[in-house]
Design a protein around this motif. Structure first.
Motif, PDB file in Angstrom:
ATOM      1  N   PRO A 129       0.831  -1.202   0.000  1.00 39.71           N
ATOM      2  CA  PRO A 129       0.000   0.000   0.000  1.00 39.71           C
ATOM      3  C   PRO A 129       0.863   1.247   0.000  1.00 39.71           C
ATOM      4  N   SER A 130       0.377   2.296  -0.623  1.00 41.76           N
ATOM      5  CA  SER A 130       1.144   3.535  -0.695  1.00 41.76           C
ATOM      6  C   SER A 130       1.170   4.219   0.671  1.00 41.76           C
ATOM      7  N   THR A 131       2.201   5.010   0.867  1.00 46.26           N
ATOM      8  CA  THR A 131       2.269   5.836   2.073  1.00 46.26           C
ATOM      9  C   THR A 131       1.508   7.134   1.830  1.00 46.26           C
ATOM     10  N   LYS A 132       1.208   7.839   2.894  1.00 45.83           N
ATOM     11  CA  LYS A 132       0.550   9.135   2.747  1.00 45.83           C
ATOM     12  C   LYS A 132       1.463  10.116   2.022  1.00 45.83           C
ATOM     13  N   GLU A 133       2.755   9.985   2.231  1.00 45.18           N
ATOM     14  CA  GLU A 133       3.696  10.870   1.539  1.00 45.18           C
ATOM     15  C   GLU A 133       3.596  10.687   0.033  1.00 45.18           C
ATOM     16  N   GLN A 134       3.472   9.440  -0.417  1.00 42.06           N
ATOM     17  CA  GLN A 134       3.337   9.185  -1.846  1.00 42.06           C
ATOM     18  C   GLN A 134       2.018   9.743  -2.379  1.00 42.06           C
ATOM     19  N   LEU A 135       0.965   9.638  -1.594  1.00 42.39           N
ATOM     20  CA  LEU A 135      -0.331  10.182  -2.004  1.00 42.39           C
ATOM     21  C   LEU A 135      -0.282  11.696  -2.078  1.00 42.39           C
ATOM     22  N   PHE A 136       0.390  12.320  -1.104  1.00 39.70           N
ATOM     23  CA  PHE A 136       0.519  13.786  -1.127  1.00 39.70           C
ATOM     24  C   PHE A 136       1.310  14.232  -2.342  1.00 39.70           C
ATOM     25  N   GLY A 137       2.319  13.450  -2.729  1.00 38.29           N
ATOM     26  CA  GLY A 137       3.092  13.762  -3.935  1.00 38.29           C
ATOM     27  C   GLY A 137       2.229  13.726  -5.177  1.00 38.29           C
ATOM     28  N   LEU A 138       1.289  12.773  -5.235  1.00 34.70           N
ATOM     29  CA  LEU A 138       0.348  12.706  -6.350  1.00 34.70           C
ATOM     30  C   LEU A 138      -0.547  13.936  -6.369  1.00 34.70           C
ATOM     31  N   PHE A 139      -1.042  14.324  -5.189  1.00 34.91           N
ATOM     32  CA  PHE A 139      -1.872  15.534  -5.110  1.00 34.91           C
ATOM     33  C   PHE A 139      -1.125  16.731  -5.696  1.00 34.91           C
ATOM     34  N   ASP A 140       0.102  16.945  -5.216  1.00 34.68           N
ATOM     35  CA  ASP A 140       0.878  18.125  -5.617  1.00 34.68           C
ATOM     36  C   ASP A 140       1.129  18.137  -7.115  1.00 34.68           C
ATOM     37  N   GLN A 141       1.513  16.967  -7.670  1.00 41.78           N
ATOM     38  CA  GLN A 141       1.827  16.903  -9.092  1.00 41.78           C
ATOM     39  C   GLN A 141       0.595  17.166  -9.947  1.00 41.78           C
ATOM     40  N   LEU A 142      -0.523  16.560  -9.575  1.00 38.84           N
ATOM     41  CA  LEU A 142      -1.736  16.738 -10.357  1.00 38.84           C
ATOM     42  C   LEU A 142      -2.258  18.161 -10.268  1.00 38.84           C
ATOM     43  N   GLU A 143      -2.229  18.724  -9.065  1.00 38.36           N
ATOM     44  CA  GLU A 143      -2.747  20.086  -8.903  1.00 38.36           C
ATOM     45  C   GLU A 143      -1.887  21.091  -9.641  1.00 38.36           C
ATOM     46  N   GLU A 144      -0.576  20.847  -9.652  1.00 34.79           N
ATOM     47  CA  GLU A 144       0.317  21.746 -10.390  1.00 34.79           C
ATOM     48  C   GLU A 144       0.039  21.677 -11.888  1.00 34.79           C
ATOM     49  N   ALA A 145      -0.166  20.457 -12.418  1.00 39.12           N
ATOM     50  CA  ALA A 145      -0.444  20.299 -13.847  1.00 39.12           C
ATOM     51  C   ALA A 145      -1.781  20.941 -14.218  1.00 39.12           C
ATOM     52  N   LEU A 146      -2.773  20.784 -13.355  1.00 35.25           N
ATOM     53  CA  LEU A 146      -4.085  21.365 -13.635  1.00 35.25           C
ATOM     54  C   LEU A 146      -4.065  22.884 -13.517  1.00 35.25           C
ATOM     55  N   ASP A 147      -3.305  23.375 -12.544  1.00 32.23           N
ATOM     56  CA  ASP A 147      -3.201  24.820 -12.347  1.00 32.23           C
ATOM     57  C   ASP A 147      -2.577  25.479 -13.564  1.00 32.23           C
ATOM     58  N   ALA A 148      -1.572  24.809 -14.171  1.00 31.17           N
ATOM     59  CA  ALA A 148      -0.899  25.359 -15.348  1.00 31.17           C
ATOM     60  C   ALA A 148      -1.838  25.451 -16.539  1.00 31.17           C
ATOM     61  N   ARG A 149      -2.919  24.697 -16.503  1.00 28.11           N
ATOM     62  CA  ARG A 149      -3.866  24.686 -17.607  1.00 28.11           C
ATOM     63  C   ARG A 149      -5.159  25.427 -17.257  1.00 28.11           C
ATOM     64  N   ASN A 150      -5.108  26.205 -16.196  1.00 25.23           N
ATOM     65  CA  ASN A 150      -6.241  27.040 -15.792  1.00 25.23           C
ATOM     66  C   ASN A 150      -7.483  26.197 -15.492  1.00 25.23           C
ATOM     67  N   TYR A 151      -7.264  24.983 -14.920  1.00 25.68           N
ATOM     68  CA  TYR A 151      -8.383  24.117 -14.567  1.00 25.68           C
ATOM     69  C   TYR A 151      -9.187  24.715 -13.421  1.00 25.68           C
ATOM     70  N   PHE A 152      -8.482  25.298 -12.453  1.00 22.93           N
ATOM     71  CA  PHE A 152      -9.142  25.844 -11.267  1.00 22.93           C
ATOM     72  C   PHE A 152      -9.668  27.245 -11.571  1.00 22.93           C
ATOM     73  N   HIS A 153     -10.807  27.282 -12.222  1.00 25.65           N
ATOM     74  CA  HIS A 153     -11.374  28.555 -12.677  1.00 25.65           C
ATOM     75  C   HIS A 153     -12.874  28.557 -12.352  1.00 25.65           C
ATOM     76  N   PRO A 154     -13.355  29.617 -11.741  1.00 27.03           N
ATOM     77  CA  PRO A 154     -12.648  30.836 -11.316  1.00 27.03           C
ATOM     78  C   PRO A 154     -11.780  30.582 -10.082  1.00 27.03           C
ATOM     79  N   ALA A 155     -10.846  31.495  -9.867  1.00 25.72           N
ATOM     80  CA  ALA A 155      -9.845  31.323  -8.812  1.00 25.72           C
ATOM     81  C   ALA A 155     -10.478  31.165  -7.435  1.00 25.72           C
ATOM     82  N   GLY A 156     -11.627  31.840  -7.210  1.00 21.73           N
ATOM     83  CA  GLY A 156     -12.263  31.767  -5.900  1.00 21.73           C
ATOM     84  C   GLY A 156     -12.754  30.373  -5.538  1.00 21.73           C
TER      85      GLY A 156
END
Length: 280
Positions: free
Chosen positions: A188-215
């Protein structure tokens, strides 16, 4: 054939399967295949319509050659069962008489016990069109019938053999929950590995303006993390997902193979505006 392994032990035991006046070679072949699936090996034919050997039976047996090649042919049912100690007759119809009627489970357990005691046993199956006659059923010791739809009780002969063969196999299992193989065990994955997945995915989505509107970004991030943390990922699954994200992050839609891709033809239709804002 998928699932066939000549390097593993070939089970070949149990009661004889006796087909009374089978009509089609294809059905005989499928019976042989069903028998081989569940460890039965002795096939006896009583006066097969198209004679024996039969090329169609060989073709549809799907490599159950050890059964086809050892098949014995008899002129009468009496000859086919003369050396056996105990015989079941299969039927879907209620019969007059006093023979005990058993379920496939009880029949298989009885056959297993008699087999262990060294007795010769067999199971009779009738013709494709009308099954066994009352006279033929009378030659058996007991009747076995299947729990089927009462309004549609007729079974194909190969299906009937398959059901009894399956019950025979089950009757020899110490644990009915056993299976021939298990899923590969993964850490099973560790929480650290899961947090790394969160960070990578959110960064990729943020670069593509997925989180819109910003609020709405905090709520969208919460929802995304809730989806990804709903089940416990394994280390391998985390690695697969991060590899997918890395690939999407590395190559844009305009250059799906990376910077070395060939330029598009001037005659190619104009591509719809991309939502990729990473600048690649």
């Amino acid at each position: 054939m998928a699932g066939t392994n000549s390097e593993r032990q070939l089970l070949a035991e149990g009661p004889a399967i006796i087909l009374v006046e089978p009509q089609m070679g294809e059905n005989i072949g499928m019976v042989a295949r069903a028998m081989a699936n569940f460890g039965l090996a002795e096939l006896r034919l009583v006066n097969p319509r198209d004679g024996w050997p039969n090329e169609r039976a060989q073709a549809t047996a799907s490599k159950a050659d050890h059964i086809i090649e050892a098949t014995k042919v008899y002129e009468t049912l009496e000859q086919a069962i003369s050396d056996l100690n105990f015989v079941y007759a299969t039927t879907a119809r209620e019969r007059d008489g006093y023979k005990p009627v058993r379920s496939p489970v009880i029949a298989a357990e009885t056959l297993r016990a008699k087999f262990k005691a060294g007795e010769g046993t067999g199971i009779l199956f009738g013709r494709e069109r009308w099954g066994l006659t009352n006279e033929e059923v009378a030659l058996a010791d007991e009747i076995v019938t299947f729990p089927v739809n009462p309004a549609f009780a007729s079974l194909n002969i190969a299906q009937a053999v398959l059901l009894m063969s399956y019950e025979w196999m089950k009757s020899g299992m110490e644990d009915l929950g056993d299976v021939p193989f298990q899923a590969i065990e993964q850490r099973p994955s560790t929480k650290e590995q899961l947090f790394g997945l969160f960070d990578q995915l959110e960064e990729a989505l943020d670069a593509r303006n997925y989180f819109h509107p910003a609020g709405k970004k905090p709520k969208m991030v919460d929802n995304l993390r809730a989806v990804l943390s709903r089940r416990a990922f394994t280390e391998q699954e985390i690695s697969v997902l991060r590899g997918v994200i890395s690939s999407l992050d590395r190559f844009s839609r305009k250059s799906p193979r990376g910077s070395g891709s060939h330029p598009r033809s001037s005659k190619a239709p104009k591509e719809a505006p991309s939502d990729d804002s990473s600048g690649e």
